[in-house]
Design an enzyme around this catalytic site. Sequence first.
Site, PDB file in Angstrom:
ATOM      1  N   ASN A  89     -23.930 -55.062 -38.690  1.00  0.00           N
ATOM      2  CA  ASN A  89     -24.752 -55.445 -37.541  1.00  0.00           C
ATOM      3  C   ASN A  89     -25.943 -54.511 -37.328  1.00  0.00           C
ATOM      4  O   ASN A  89     -26.942 -54.919 -36.755  1.00  0.00           O
ATOM      5  CB  ASN A  89     -23.870 -55.470 -36.280  1.00  0.00           C
ATOM      6  CG  ASN A  89     -24.700 -55.505 -35.026  1.00  0.00           C
ATOM      7  OD1 ASN A  89     -25.254 -56.531 -34.647  1.00  0.00           O
ATOM      8  ND2 ASN A  89     -24.827 -54.350 -34.362  1.00  0.00           N
ATOM      9  N   LYS A  95     -41.080 -53.517 -31.205  1.00  0.00           N
ATOM     10  CA  LYS A  95     -41.497 -54.456 -30.160  1.00  0.00           C
ATOM     11  C   LYS A  95     -42.810 -55.136 -30.575  1.00  0.00           C
ATOM     12  O   LYS A  95     -43.608 -54.559 -31.319  1.00  0.00           O
ATOM     13  CB  LYS A  95     -41.717 -53.698 -28.831  1.00  0.00           C
ATOM     14  CG  LYS A  95     -40.447 -53.025 -28.285  1.00  0.00           C
ATOM     15  CD  LYS A  95     -39.552 -54.027 -27.579  1.00  0.00           C
ATOM     16  CE  LYS A  95     -38.358 -53.358 -26.939  1.00  0.00           C
ATOM     17  NZ  LYS A  95     -37.099 -53.556 -27.647  1.00  0.00           N
ATOM     18  N   TYR A 193     -39.882 -57.615 -39.596  1.00  0.00           N
ATOM     19  CA  TYR A 193     -38.496 -57.915 -39.219  1.00  0.00           C
ATOM     20  C   TYR A 193     -38.028 -59.185 -39.941  1.00  0.00           C
ATOM     21  O   TYR A 193     -36.941 -59.231 -40.518  1.00  0.00           O
ATOM     22  CB  TYR A 193     -38.393 -58.097 -37.704  1.00  0.00           C
ATOM     23  CG  TYR A 193     -36.991 -58.375 -37.213  1.00  0.00           C
ATOM     24  CD1 TYR A 193     -36.051 -57.342 -37.129  1.00  0.00           C
ATOM     25  CD2 TYR A 193     -36.608 -59.654 -36.836  1.00  0.00           C
ATOM     26  CE1 TYR A 193     -34.758 -57.595 -36.698  1.00  0.00           C
ATOM     27  CE2 TYR A 193     -35.310 -59.913 -36.392  1.00  0.00           C
ATOM     28  CZ  TYR A 193     -34.393 -58.876 -36.319  1.00  0.00           C
ATOM     29  OH  TYR A 193     -33.109 -59.127 -35.892  1.00  0.00           O
TER      30      TYR A 193
END
Length: 276
Positions: A89, A95, A193
């Site tokens: 995980n 951000k 990401y």
Amino acid sequence: MSNVPVAVVTGSNKGIGFAIARALCKQFPGDVYLTARDPGRGQEAVAKLQEEGLRAQFHQLDIDDLQSIRALRDFLKEKYGGLNVLVNNAGIAFKVRDTTPFAIQAEVTLKTNFFGTRNVCTELLPLVKPYGRVVNVSSMAGSSALRGCSQELQQKFRSNTITEDELVKLMTKFVEDTKKSVHEKEGWPNSAYGVSKIGVTVLSRIQARMLNEQRKGDHILLNACCPGWVRTDMAGPKATKSPDEGAETPVYLALLPSDADGPHGQFVSDKTVQTW
């Protein structure tokens, strides 16, 4: 201790990881290890579960640090003779408004999300016992990043014969292309990401194929999944799911019954296999 089943959740001192560890404490018939880079935060999380009447163990793990991964590997081997459930995980995301240069975001994000996860798998997959379950937490962001790749890259990432070495080369190339500011020209999307999670999903497909080839009779099931858009430090307060709701699919895959023959090598969201 080797007859006691054991589950490990990486990056589980908060957010979705913590919710997964909590659910496993309630449902998994063995020892559950909550891991974190920072032992203080990890112990705090274990204490929080204890207040809820749940019993988790703690082991330090920084997936960016090979020595830390190997220390966990040796501990599991010695104490349990292996591993029954592994939930990868741990991950990071910058951000949206972060002003860090994109090339640095790409390098840092892939270092943890792809290369760190791969290192954990390299060290721990050989320990997974028959009927073990492995869950690599990926993201729908990987699917949308895949759609943003050039046709050539999409073909490579969807290939049923791509090797781990080829995948590593592609992930490395993305980071290098961002440093040269040519990533878009080379067919990459503008999401570090997203690309890191393409890597996690494709790695899972490769690993499942390897398990089929090398350990067919062991009935190990390995999948990638998307927990959904979850209210965490990473995704922010506007997300649609609570951490416990985000944990549902990873926990479902971690606890697939021993007579299940699938899903395996799939990308799963809301407990449903998605087309890759």
